[in-house]
Motif scaffolding. Structure first.
Motif, PDB file in Angstrom:
ATOM      1  N   ARG A  80      69.061  94.764  70.768  1.00 29.90           N
ATOM      2  CA  ARG A  80      68.957  93.648  72.303  1.00 29.90           C
ATOM      3  C   ARG A  80      68.832  94.698  72.969  1.00 29.90           C
ATOM      4  NH1 ARG A  80      73.939  90.577  72.324  1.00 29.90           N
ATOM      5  NH2 ARG A  80      73.621  88.864  70.380  1.00 29.90           N
ATOM      6  N   ASP A  81      67.771  95.940  72.554  1.00 29.06           N
ATOM      7  CA  ASP A  81      67.441  96.478  73.647  1.00 29.06           C
ATOM      8  C   ASP A  81      66.143  97.589  73.516  1.00 29.06           C
ATOM      9  OD1 ASP A  81      66.972  97.311  76.758  1.00 29.06           O
ATOM     10  OD2 ASP A  81      68.861  99.224  76.214  1.00 29.06           O
ATOM     11  N   ILE A  82      65.265  97.559  74.599  1.00 29.04           N
ATOM     12  CA  ILE A  82      64.071  98.394  73.919  1.00 29.04           C
ATOM     13  C   ILE A  82      63.133  99.107  75.134  1.00 29.04           C
ATOM     14  CG2 ILE A  82      62.248  96.363  74.442  1.00 29.04           C
ATOM     15  CD1 ILE A  82      60.899  97.121  71.945  1.00 29.04           C
ATOM     16  N   GLN A  83      63.554 100.367  74.859  1.00 32.41           N
ATOM     17  CA  GLN A  83      62.860 100.670  75.772  1.00 32.41           C
ATOM     18  C   GLN A  83      61.022 101.493  75.574  1.00 32.41           C
ATOM     19  OE1 GLN A  83      63.763 103.007  79.142  1.00 32.41           O
ATOM     20  NE2 GLN A  83      61.448 103.203  78.759  1.00 32.41           N
ATOM     21  N   ALA A  84      60.191 101.545  76.548  1.00 38.82           N
ATOM     22  CA  ALA A  84      58.913 101.437  75.905  1.00 38.82           C
ATOM     23  C   ALA A  84      58.163 102.639  76.766  1.00 38.82           C
ATOM     24  CB  ALA A  84      57.999 100.575  75.448  1.00 38.82           C
ATOM     25  N   TRP A  85      57.268 103.725  77.153  1.00 40.73           N
ATOM     26  CA  TRP A  85      56.380 104.161  77.991  1.00 40.73           C
ATOM     27  C   TRP A  85      54.877 103.855  77.685  1.00 40.73           C
ATOM     28  CZ3 TRP A  85      60.374 106.721  74.840  1.00 40.73           C
ATOM     29  CH2 TRP A  85      61.372 106.566  75.279  1.00 40.73           C
ATOM     30  N   ASP A  86      54.367 102.744  76.960  1.00 44.65           N
ATOM     31  CA  ASP A  86      53.057 103.144  77.129  1.00 44.65           C
ATOM     32  C   ASP A  86      52.892 102.374  75.636  1.00 44.65           C
ATOM     33  OD1 ASP A  86      52.699 105.072  74.199  1.00 44.65           O
ATOM     34  OD2 ASP A  86      52.723 106.461  75.524  1.00 44.65           O
ATOM     35  N   GLU A  87      51.819 101.848  75.061  1.00 47.72           N
ATOM     36  CA  GLU A  87      51.702 101.384  73.717  1.00 47.72           C
ATOM     37  C   GLU A  87      51.235 101.482  72.728  1.00 47.72           C
ATOM     38  OE1 GLU A  87      46.664 100.828  72.146  1.00 47.72           O
ATOM     39  OE2 GLU A  87      47.479  99.924  74.592  1.00 47.72           O
ATOM     40  N   LYS A  88      52.214 103.012  72.144  1.00 49.23           N
ATOM     41  CA  LYS A  88      52.145 103.613  71.057  1.00 49.23           C
ATOM     42  C   LYS A  88      53.952 103.679  70.447  1.00 49.23           C
ATOM     43  CE  LYS A  88      48.117 103.980  69.777  1.00 49.23           C
ATOM     44  NZ  LYS A  88      47.721 103.361  68.719  1.00 49.23           N
ATOM     45  N   ARG A  89      54.622 104.578  72.405  1.00 53.29           N
ATOM     46  CA  ARG A  89      56.070 104.704  72.118  1.00 53.29           C
ATOM     47  C   ARG A  89      56.911 103.926  72.344  1.00 53.29           C
ATOM     48  NH1 ARG A  89      55.225 110.274  75.802  1.00 53.29           N
ATOM     49  NH2 ARG A  89      53.715 108.684  76.952  1.00 53.29           N
ATOM     50  N   ALA A  90      57.562 103.695  72.160  1.00 45.32           N
ATOM     51  CA  ALA A  90      58.807 102.669  72.034  1.00 45.32           C
ATOM     52  C   ALA A  90      60.182 103.084  71.431  1.00 45.32           C
ATOM     53  CB  ALA A  90      59.224 101.309  71.688  1.00 45.32           C
ATOM     54  N   VAL A  91      61.405 102.605  71.768  1.00 44.91           N
ATOM     55  CA  VAL A  91      62.271 102.943  71.775  1.00 44.91           C
ATOM     56  C   VAL A  91      63.382 101.560  70.991  1.00 44.91           C
ATOM     57  CG1 VAL A  91      65.259 104.212  71.186  1.00 44.91           C
ATOM     58  CG2 VAL A  91      63.218 105.051  71.986  1.00 44.91           C
ATOM     59  N   ILE A  92      63.931 101.797  69.804  1.00 46.22           N
ATOM     60  CA  ILE A  92      64.974 100.155  69.846  1.00 46.22           C
ATOM     61  C   ILE A  92      66.523 100.109  69.765  1.00 46.22           C
ATOM     62  CG2 ILE A  92      62.864  98.581  69.651  1.00 46.22           C
ATOM     63  CD1 ILE A  92      62.580  98.658  66.933  1.00 46.22           C
TER      64      ILE A  92
END
Length: 342
Positions: A80-92
């Motif tokens: 239900r939630d995602i945080q991304a900083w660029d095309e490589k790094r993300a947290v779900i």
């Protein structure tokens, strides 16, 4: 996941402003409540059946970068939630009771994922998360033993620890957060905010450090399926809150509020949203302009949330604006759209 054949339709929002709403399929039927645009080109979405998609070309094509969950239980997970900083790094963030609430991290564009948190408290149910920078973030659970529960990371989501709940005011009976758009917790201008519902009116918590909190009535009507779904701040003072009742999606009364003192007090909107809204976002570089989305349509404000006007009747769950000219929205049936000012 194939190409997205966008179409464009001009919509008049305000004098001399003509944005274009571009909608297009992702060739999936997932519901994307998690939305993390990085730019006009790079966007991550997450949702049902353990799904995570990413585009690097502004939505023309999408790649399925979902974590490799076991086939027999992948349908149990809703990111239900995602945080991304660029095309490589993300947290779900996956929601759910017990160990269904968990967090995964990627540093290589979704080619591999590391499981960095699994909830071990059966009473906890994590709804949303937010980061104030690339290292410091908080994730919010519904109340456990009478208080909202928070976990915290100081290394970009690699490790998490439970925050001592002594600094969080006691939750009211029936109070909880909504896992609807990833914006029931907000980090902005060095402060933190939590949106709640289940009680009338819905409430908004605020904190300078994520550990010591105060709570204020929002003026947004609450109930078993109602309250504040999204709280957003554009600076240390000016905030908006939107919500309503998702079981009465066409309700237009007491579903929006605004603050000009950092969330110490909240005021009812003078003209409300055209229905229940689950997500909102300020438009960077456009002053007091913000947009809100929900299952029955979208709205815009030009005066910091005091007055709202409808501009589209399509279905979206989440919205994030990345620049003064581009906002992204996501929702059911694989729907992702871009609202662009020309």
């Amino acid at each position: 996941m194939g190409s997205a054949a966008y179409f464009t339709c001009p919509i008049r929002l305000h004098t001399a402003q003509y944005p274009k709403l571009r909608r297009g399929p992702t060739n999936t039927t997932f519901q994307f409540r998690g939305l993390a645009p990085v730019s006009s080109k790079v966007v991550w979405v997450s949702g049902t059946k353990g799904s995570v998609l990413r585009t690097r070309d502004g939505g023309t094509t999408w790649s399925n970068v979902s974590p490799p969950l076991a086939p027999e239980n992948s349908t149990d997970f809703e990111f239900r939630d995602i945080q991304a900083w660029d095309e490589k790094r993300a947290v779900i963030l996956s929601i759910g009771a017990g160990n269904l609430s968990r967090i995964y991290l990627t540093h290589d564009g979704g080619n591999s994922w590391k499981k960095t948190f699994v909830n071990d408290n059966e009473a906890a149910f994590y709804d949303c998360m937010s980061f104030e920078n690339k290292r410091h973030g908080l994730a919010l659970s519904d109340p456990v033993d009478g208080n909202f529960r928070l976990i915290e990371t100081w290394d970009g989501g690699s490790t998490w620890s439970v925050v001592d709940n002594k600094g969080i005011p006691a939750a009211l009976t029936g109070e909880f957060g909504f896992a609807a758009s990833g914006t029931c917790i907000e980090a902005a201008a060095g402060r933190w905010y939590i949106a709640s519902g289940g009680v009338d009116p819905g409430r908004i918590y605020s904190s300078d450090n994520g550990h010591q909190w105060k709570v204020t009535n929002s003026s947004i009507a609450g109930g078993a399926a109602a309250g504040v779904f999204s709280v957003r701040f554009r600076d240390a003072k000016h905030g908006i809150a939107v919500g309503g009742d998702y079981e009465k999606p066409n309700g237009t009364i007491n579903n929006a509020a605004w603050s000009r003192d950092g969330g110490r007090s909240w005021h009812k909107a003078e003209s409300f949203l055209a229905g229940y809204r689950s997500g909102a976002s300020w438009v960077p570089g456009r002053g007091a302009m913000a947009v809100a989305v929900g299952t029955t349509g979208s709205d815009v404000t030009f005066d910091g949330g005091k007055n709202w006007q409808s501009f589209d009747n399509g279905t979206f769950d989440a919205v994030e604006c990345v620049s003064k000219n581009v906002c992204w929205a996501s929702g059911s049936k694989g729907r992702v759209g871009r609202l662009q000012w020309t």
